[in-house]
Design an enzyme around this catalytic site. Structure first.
Site, PDB file in Angstrom:
ATOM      1  N   LYS A  53       0.780  -1.275   0.137  1.00 58.19           N
ATOM      2  CA  LYS A  53       0.071   0.003   0.038  1.00 58.19           C
ATOM      3  C   LYS A  53       0.983   1.223  -0.153  1.00 58.19           C
ATOM      4  CE  LYS A  53      -3.979  -2.430   2.148  1.00 58.19           C
ATOM      5  NZ  LYS A  53      -4.659  -2.679   3.262  1.00 58.19           N
ATOM      6  N   GLN A  97      -4.699  -1.378   9.404  1.00 59.70           N
ATOM      7  CA  GLN A  97      -4.571  -2.840   8.665  1.00 59.70           C
ATOM      8  C   GLN A  97      -5.179  -3.780   9.638  1.00 59.70           C
ATOM      9  OE1 GLN A  97      -3.576  -3.195   5.708  1.00 59.70           O
ATOM     10  NE2 GLN A  97      -4.032  -5.592   5.778  1.00 59.70           N
ATOM     11  N   ASP A 120     -10.939   3.222   4.067  1.00 58.76           N
ATOM     12  CA  ASP A 120     -11.235   1.647   3.953  1.00 58.76           C
ATOM     13  C   ASP A 120     -12.988   1.598   3.897  1.00 58.76           C
ATOM     14  OD1 ASP A 120      -9.681  -0.416   3.679  1.00 58.76           O
ATOM     15  OD2 ASP A 120      -9.053  -0.235   5.794  1.00 58.76           O
TER      16      ASP A 120
HETATM   17  N1  GUN Z   1      -7.180  -6.713   6.067  1.00 62.85           N
HETATM   18  C1  GUN Z   1      -7.428  -7.436   5.111  1.00 62.85           C
HETATM   19  N2  GUN Z   1      -8.252  -6.575   4.112  1.00 62.85           N
HETATM   20  C2  GUN Z   1      -8.034  -5.587   4.620  1.00 62.85           C
HETATM   21  C3  GUN Z   1      -8.500  -4.270   4.026  1.00 62.85           C
HETATM   22  O1  GUN Z   1      -8.922  -4.117   2.830  1.00 62.85           O
HETATM   23  N3  GUN Z   1      -8.366  -2.991   4.653  1.00 62.85           N
HETATM   24  C4  GUN Z   1      -7.701  -3.333   6.112  1.00 62.85           C
HETATM   25  N4  GUN Z   1      -7.351  -2.204   6.762  1.00 62.85           N
HETATM   26  N5  GUN Z   1      -7.323  -4.403   6.616  1.00 62.85           N
HETATM   27  C5  GUN Z   1      -7.483  -5.659   5.913  1.00 62.85           C
END
Ligand code: GUN
Length: 284
Positions: A53, A97, A120
């Site tokens: 990311k 995350q 998100d």
């Molecule tokens: N863990 C697995 N997929 C995601 C996501 O799309 N966003 C976040 N913040 N954590 C995750």
């Protein structure tokens, strides 16, 4: 029949080139899109996702900050950091995350993120807005899946869509998006009886289970569009999805590979949401 491959790297690159251009235009007006990523703990997969990311931000000309904390960190430290980032004008998106360690109340952490920076789309209000069909940040993985349909000219309208998995991150928002797009949606999960019978009805099948190669060719309707959200590491170190690619590609009309399908699109849509958030500050 051999399915067409829905290539997430190619579609992601195409979209990201457009985001880079827009980021430059925004920067010329004094706003550089900025994302802050918070990682708690040492989960190997999460470390890779967070790195990807942050790298994607750099490639698209976005500003980013990364904060990593030990697995036993006091949750208050993370709440304090979120409060600081909420007030920081350089930051347009905040991502925590998941999963968080067990001593965290994940819902409380997500709800601490300012609504306008919730790129998100996991805050309760955002989830409610998505359910009502109101403008909102669309959670990145299901948003990426919808982009595949758009790109391939696949309309969900009137189709039978079956989602396997009922998570807040994928299954539930995916169901909302497909429902809004006119599909008849079934959400299957670990308690579902006769999963195969449900899957065989699906014109659109989304697998978000977390079990390697669980969806096999005999469970797929000929001509179905199959979206594989799973990322599982096999004992030999290779990645595979929740779909048995080799058998399903012989039955489906379209299929996403793992790796190189949904994964890069999740990151692409995170950039899309961060860019949108930055644009909103300019128009505010
Ligand atoms: N863990 C697995 N997929 C995601 C996501 O799309 N966003 C976040 N913040 N954590 C995750």
């Amino acid at each position: 029949m051999t399915a067409h491959i829905l290539d997430g790297n190619a579609l992601g690159q195409k979209l990201r080139a457009g985001f880079k251009q827009k980021a430059e235009e925004l920067a010329a007006q004094g706003v550089r899109p900025g994302l802050a990523v918070i990682l708690v703990g040492e989960d190997a997969a999460s470390q890779v996702y967070v790195r990807n990311k942050v790298n994607a931000c750099a490639q698209a000309g976005f500003y980013s900050e990364k904060y990593t904390y030990a697995p036993d960190v006091d949750p208050q430290v993370v709440f304090d950091k979120i409060a600081e980032l909420n007030a920081d004008a350089k930051i347009h998106g905040i991502l925590v995350q998941l999963p968080l360690p067990r001593h965290f109340n994940a819902d409380a952490v997500l709800d601490a993120i300012a609504a306008e920076k919730d790129v998100d789309g996991f805050r309760a209000e955002n989830v409610g807005a998505l359910m009502q069909g109101q403008p909102c940040f669309i959670p990145c993985t299901p948003y990426g899946a919808m982009k595949f349909f758009e790109e391939a000219g696949i309309s969900p309208r009137g189709k039978e869509a079956v989602i396997v998995g009922r998570s807040n991150i994928v299954g539930k928002p995916m169901a909302m998006l497909l429902m809004h797009a006119g599909a008849t949606v079934t959400v299957c999960h670990s308690q579902t009886k006769d999963l195969k019978a449900h899957c065989l009805r699906a014109d659109i099948l989304v697998a978000a289970i977390g079990k390697p190669k669980m969806i096999t060719g005999d469970m797929v309707k000929p001509g179905a569009v199959v979206i594989d959200v799973g990322i599982n590491r096999m004992p030999d170190g290779k990645l595979c999805g929740d779909v048995d690619f080799e058998s399903v590609k012989e039955v489906a009309s379209f299929i996403t590979p793992v790796p190189g399908g949904v994964g890069p699109m999740t990151i692409t849509m995170l950039l899309a949401n961060t860019l949108e958030s930055a644009e909103r500050t300019l128009n505010a």
